[in-house]
Design a protein around this motif. Structure first.
Motif, PDB file in Angstrom:
ATOM      1  N   ILE A   1       0.822  -1.210   0.000  1.00  0.00           N
ATOM      2  CA  ILE A   1       0.000   0.000   0.000  1.00  0.00           C
ATOM      3  C   ILE A   1       0.856   1.261   0.000  1.00  0.00           C
ATOM      4  O   ILE A   1       0.492   2.278  -0.606  1.00  0.00           O
ATOM      5  N   THR A   2       2.015   1.223   0.651  1.00  0.00           N
ATOM      6  CA  THR A   2       2.885   2.398   0.630  1.00  0.00           C
ATOM      7  C   THR A   2       3.488   2.613  -0.755  1.00  0.00           C
ATOM      8  O   THR A   2       3.609   3.753  -1.229  1.00  0.00           O
ATOM      9  N   LYS A   3       3.859   1.527  -1.428  1.00  0.00           N
ATOM     10  CA  LYS A   3       4.406   1.665  -2.784  1.00  0.00           C
ATOM     11  C   LYS A   3       3.376   2.232  -3.752  1.00  0.00           C
ATOM     12  O   LYS A   3       3.712   2.977  -4.675  1.00  0.00           O
TER      13      LYS A   3
ATOM     14  N   ILE B   1       3.205   4.678  11.321  1.00  0.00           N
ATOM     15  CA  ILE B   1       4.630   5.018  11.373  1.00  0.00           C
ATOM     16  C   ILE B   1       5.159   5.342   9.983  1.00  0.00           C
ATOM     17  O   ILE B   1       5.951   6.282   9.796  1.00  0.00           O
ATOM     18  N   CYS B   2       4.712   4.578   8.985  1.00  0.00           N
ATOM     19  CA  CYS B   2       5.152   4.839   7.606  1.00  0.00           C
ATOM     20  C   CYS B   2       4.640   6.189   7.108  1.00  0.00           C
ATOM     21  O   CYS B   2       5.350   6.914   6.386  1.00  0.00           O
ATOM     22  N   ILE B   3       3.409   6.540   7.479  1.00  0.00           N
ATOM     23  CA  ILE B   3       2.861   7.847   7.077  1.00  0.00           C
ATOM     24  C   ILE B   3       3.670   8.975   7.708  1.00  0.00           C
ATOM     25  O   ILE B   3       3.978   9.990   7.057  1.00  0.00           O
ATOM     26  N   ASN B   4       4.025   8.836   8.982  1.00  0.00           N
ATOM     27  CA  ASN B   4       4.862   9.852   9.634  1.00  0.00           C
ATOM     28  C   ASN B   4       6.211   9.977   8.932  1.00  0.00           C
ATOM     29  O   ASN B   4       6.748  11.081   8.766  1.00  0.00           O
ATOM     30  N   ALA B   5       6.767   8.821   8.528  1.00  0.00           N
ATOM     31  CA  ALA B   5       8.044   8.849   7.805  1.00  0.00           C
ATOM     32  C   ALA B   5       7.887   9.575   6.477  1.00  0.00           C
ATOM     33  O   ALA B   5       8.743  10.384   6.085  1.00  0.00           O
ATOM     34  N   ARG B   6       6.790   9.304   5.773  1.00  0.00           N
ATOM     35  CA  ARG B   6       6.535   9.978   4.499  1.00  0.00           C
ATOM     36  C   ARG B   6       6.428  11.485   4.680  1.00  0.00           C
ATOM     37  O   ARG B   6       7.011  12.270   3.910  1.00  0.00           O
ATOM     38  N   ASP B   7       5.684  11.889   5.742  1.00  0.00           N
ATOM     39  CA  ASP B   7       5.473  13.326   5.968  1.00  0.00           C
ATOM     40  C   ASP B   7       6.758  14.051   6.355  1.00  0.00           C
ATOM     41  O   ASP B   7       6.842  15.279   6.235  1.00  0.00           O
ATOM     42  N   SER B   8       7.746  13.288   6.849  1.00  0.00           N
ATOM     43  CA  SER B   8       9.019  13.934   7.220  1.00  0.00           C
ATOM     44  C   SER B   8       9.929  14.143   6.014  1.00  0.00           C
ATOM     45  O   SER B   8      11.023  14.700   6.175  1.00  0.00           O
ATOM     46  N   MET B   9       9.469  13.696   4.828  1.00  0.00           N
ATOM     47  CA  MET B   9      10.289  13.817   3.614  1.00  0.00           C
ATOM     48  C   MET B   9       9.473  14.457   2.496  1.00  0.00           C
ATOM     49  O   MET B   9       9.155  13.815   1.486  1.00  0.00           O
ATOM     50  N   PRO B  10       9.080  15.727   2.633  1.00  0.00           N
ATOM     51  CA  PRO B  10       8.247  16.367   1.600  1.00  0.00           C
ATOM     52  C   PRO B  10       8.941  16.460   0.239  1.00  0.00           C
ATOM     53  O   PRO B  10       8.272  16.543  -0.798  1.00  0.00           O
ATOM     54  N   ASP B  11      10.254  16.425   0.234  1.00  0.00           N
ATOM     55  CA  ASP B  11      10.993  16.515  -1.029  1.00  0.00           C
ATOM     56  C   ASP B  11      11.503  15.157  -1.495  1.00  0.00           C
ATOM     57  O   ASP B  11      12.334  15.069  -2.406  1.00  0.00           O
TER      58      ASP B  11
END
Length: 674
Positions: A383-385, A419-429
């Motif tokens: 789902i993350t991919k 946790i994966c969503i938080n990781a994604r949000d920490s990398m906007p670029d």
């Protein structure tokens, strides 16, 4: 009263001394003379043995005459009134020793004995010792008759029960405190009989103390016996304690959730004697947690919505294109390839929809099950991919030999996705997310570093990102509810707080590391199940037997679904009839009820829905097999189906294999919800 005119010895001194023969006593008072005769013994040896006996008894033993004067006592009696010997007490009355109020009370009791001849047995009374301390005695008094049966005195035995009274007062105070506590406190013996039931237990469960005592707690508090109760009992006996959540029922059959702490009580020899149970009602807290969990889930759905829509559109595009090609040129050579593409894309779309439903379902945790965590990890990777921005690369390492874990797969799915969503949000670029899993035994060195850890086998999920990281101050609050570093409108800050609560409930813990500019690592530790009983949880392909010509009624308002179901079931050897709604289905059933073995009905339909139809059919034919199908996540409807005895639910979209399996199993009494 007859008087004797002769030389007299002091009768009280003689009785107190006890060394002279009572026959030698001469008194001017016939009543006292009769009393002396009644107390006489044939020999000084017997008398001395008697004195030795009563003088070595800790109870206060005394004799009074008909005027309620002390005429004899044992050695322990005088000191309680400040005298050094029995001689000093002789001839005195209670009015010489105690306040008027107490003396009147004692005198009235003794006069009643003289009048009725009825003894006093173990009557609790206060008295004041020589130092002015209020103490308590258990009093027994009996009348002394002469040869003619006239009562000429009283013999009394007072037992000091001051310590007992103080202990009882303390116990009563403690019982009062136990009644005031909001927790339900229950004591049950090893046969599960309830021995103690406080006021809070009455308030929580609705049973009075009289209704609960000596009843079996399992019968009183649980709707049905299940294996979890036996496991709890075994843990309490083997480990001495257990704590966790259990679902119970009240007198009104209302369901309550309690956090239960159970402690084993042993006797002096160390054998199990009883179990102390302290139950805290967390029903409202669970409801509040449910609301928070649902809010956080909906937040997660919002963050994934655009990615999900993009993915579904990508899946629908080849389906539409391949279908158009088949319709325009059905005989072309690549028809099989097109059909495979359609099948693959449709299955993929079903997976995405099911993941969304699983995540957004918002239902509370059901019974914990044993499962392989690798399946959840692979779902998260998929789902993350599919939904995360393409500038975020997902790397993973999930070994196939992970230990199984016991818990709620839906909630653990949410934790990893949070946790994966938080990781994604920490990398906007853009950046990288590394998801790996491993199995490891944690020894005491881990326990020293992580206070929440316990030594044992664990499955560990490690999610690392290359985002902007967190400061030390931020790290202090990452598990606090509503604390967030996200901008307004970009999240509630519930994710890690709820994740921490879920993992703690599963007996695990979460560890976090981060450094500004270098990213963050979140580790989830879950206790593993490594006993020899667990061999393999992977499902095997089921061999579906052919039908024996059973008649099945299929009810659905979608004609295309009816047509496909008919083709699948008839191909398996069943006879099939169809209806477009509940009204038509009911008419068909009334006509052919003897032949119809099963009804497969949709829940949501016009005119008469599947719930009403199922309820009506069960009244007509209680033993009828009914399978309910639904394309929505309708927990309320599912609960109502369960209440009328239907627990076989097939969720749309389903494959032909799933349909064949559940129909076969339902006809043979083995089906379950899919």
């Amino acid at each position: 009263m007859k008087k004797t005119q002769t030389a007299r010895l002091d009768p009280y001194k003689v009785l107190a001394n006890g060394n002279l023969a009572i026959e030698s006593w001469i008194t001017a008072d016939d009543r006292l003379e009769n009393l002396a005769n009644a107390l006489s013994t044939d020999s000084s040896l017997g008398f001395n043995l008697f004195r030795a006996l009563i003088d070595n008894i800790s109870d206060f033993i005394y004799v009074k005459d008909s005027e309620c004067r002390y005429v004899n006592c044992n050695q322990v009696t005088p000191p309680m009134n400040g005298f050094s010997s029995p001689l000093e007490l002789m001839g005195k009355t209670d009015y010489d020793l105690y306040p008027m109020e107490l003396a009147n009370r004692y005198y009235a009791d003794e006069q009643k004995i003289f009048k009725t001849g009825e003894p006093i047995v173990n009557q609790e009374e206060p008295y004041i010792d020589a130092k002015g301390n209020i103490k308590w005695v258990s009093v027994s008094k009996s009348p002394i008759p002469d040869k003619e049966g006239n009562y000429i005195g009283i013999v009394g035995i007072n037992r000091d029960i001051t310590e007992y009274k103080l202990s009882m007062e303390k116990i009563n105070e403690q019982a009062t405190l136990l009644d005031e506590t909001p927790d339900a406190i229950i004591v049950r013996n090893m046969d599960d009989d309830i021995l103690f039931w406080n006021k809070s237990a009455e308030r929580l469960y609705g049973y009075s103390e009289d209704e609960a005592l000596n009843k079996k707690s399992y019968e009183l508090l649980y709707s049905e016996e299940h294996t979890k109760l036996a496991a709890i009992e075994q843990t309490v006996v083997s480990n001495g304690e257990w704590s966790g959540e259990v679902i119970q029922k009240t007198k009104e059959n209302k369901q309550v959730t309690v956090h239960s702490r159970q402690t084993l009580v042993q006797d002096k020899l160390g054998f199990p004697k009883s179990i102390l149970v302290i139950n805290t009602d967390i029903t409202e807290k669970k409801h509040h947690d449910y609301q928070m969990l649902r809010a956080q889930r909906m937040e997660g759905i919002g963050t994934l919505a655009s990615g999900i829509a993009h993915d579904l559109n990508n899946l629908l595009a080849p389906i539409i294109l391949a279908t158009d090609l088949l319709l325009t040129n059905p005989s072309q050579e690549k028809s099989i390839d097109f059909l495979k593409t359609i099948k693959k894309s449709a299955n993929h779309a079903c997976t995405v929809v099911n993941q969304v439903l699983t995540f957004s379902r918002g239902v509370e945790s059901g019974e914990c099950i044993l499962f392989h965590p690798k399946h959840i990890a692979k779902e998260i990777i998929q789902i993350t991919k599919e939904t995360f921005p393409k500038n975020i690369n997902i790397h993973f390492n999930i070994p196939n030999d992970l230990w199984p874990i016991e818990g709620d797969p839906t909630q653990l799915h949410q934790v990893l996705l949070n946790i994966c969503i938080n990781a994604r949000d920490s990398m906007p670029d853009g950046g990288e997310i590394h998801l790996k899993a491993e199995k490891e035994y944690l020894d005491q060195s881990y326990v020293a570093v992580y206070p929440e850890a316990k030594a044992g086998n664990y499955v560990i999920f490690d999610i690392t990102d290359t985002g902007y990281g967190m400061t030390k101050d931020t790290m202090k609050y990452i598990f606090d509810p509503f604390y967030t570093t996200k901008k307004e409108g970009h999240g509630t800050g519930l994710g890690l707080s709820i994740s921490h609560g879920i993992i703690k409930k599963h007996g695990g813990f979460i560890a976090a590391e981060s450094k500004v500019g270098y990213g963050s690592t979140i580790k989830v530790f879950l206790p593993a199940v490594t006993n020899d009983v667990v061999n393999s949880l992977d499902s095997e392909k089921v061999n579906i037997p052919k039908a024996q010509g059973e008649l099945i009624l299929v009810v659905d308002d979608e004609p295309a679904i009816c047509d496909m179901v008919v083709h699948v079931l008839e191909g398996q050897g069943y006879y099939v009839m169809t209806a477009k709604d509940g009204i038509e289905a009911l008419a068909i059933f009334i006509k052919h009820q003897k032949q119809i073995r099963m009804v497969l009905t949709d829940i949501v339909m016009p005119h008469m829905d599947g719930l009403i139809l199922a309820r009506t059919l069960k009244r007509v034919k209680p033993e009828l097999n009914i399978i309910a199908t639904t394309g929505q996540d309708q927990e309320k409807e599912k609960n109502e189906l369960n209440n009328i005895g239907i627990n076989v639910i097939l969720e749309k979209p389903y494959s032909s294999e799933s349909l064949q399996i559940i129909v076969h199993e339902a006809l043979n009494g083995k089906a379950y919800a899919r």
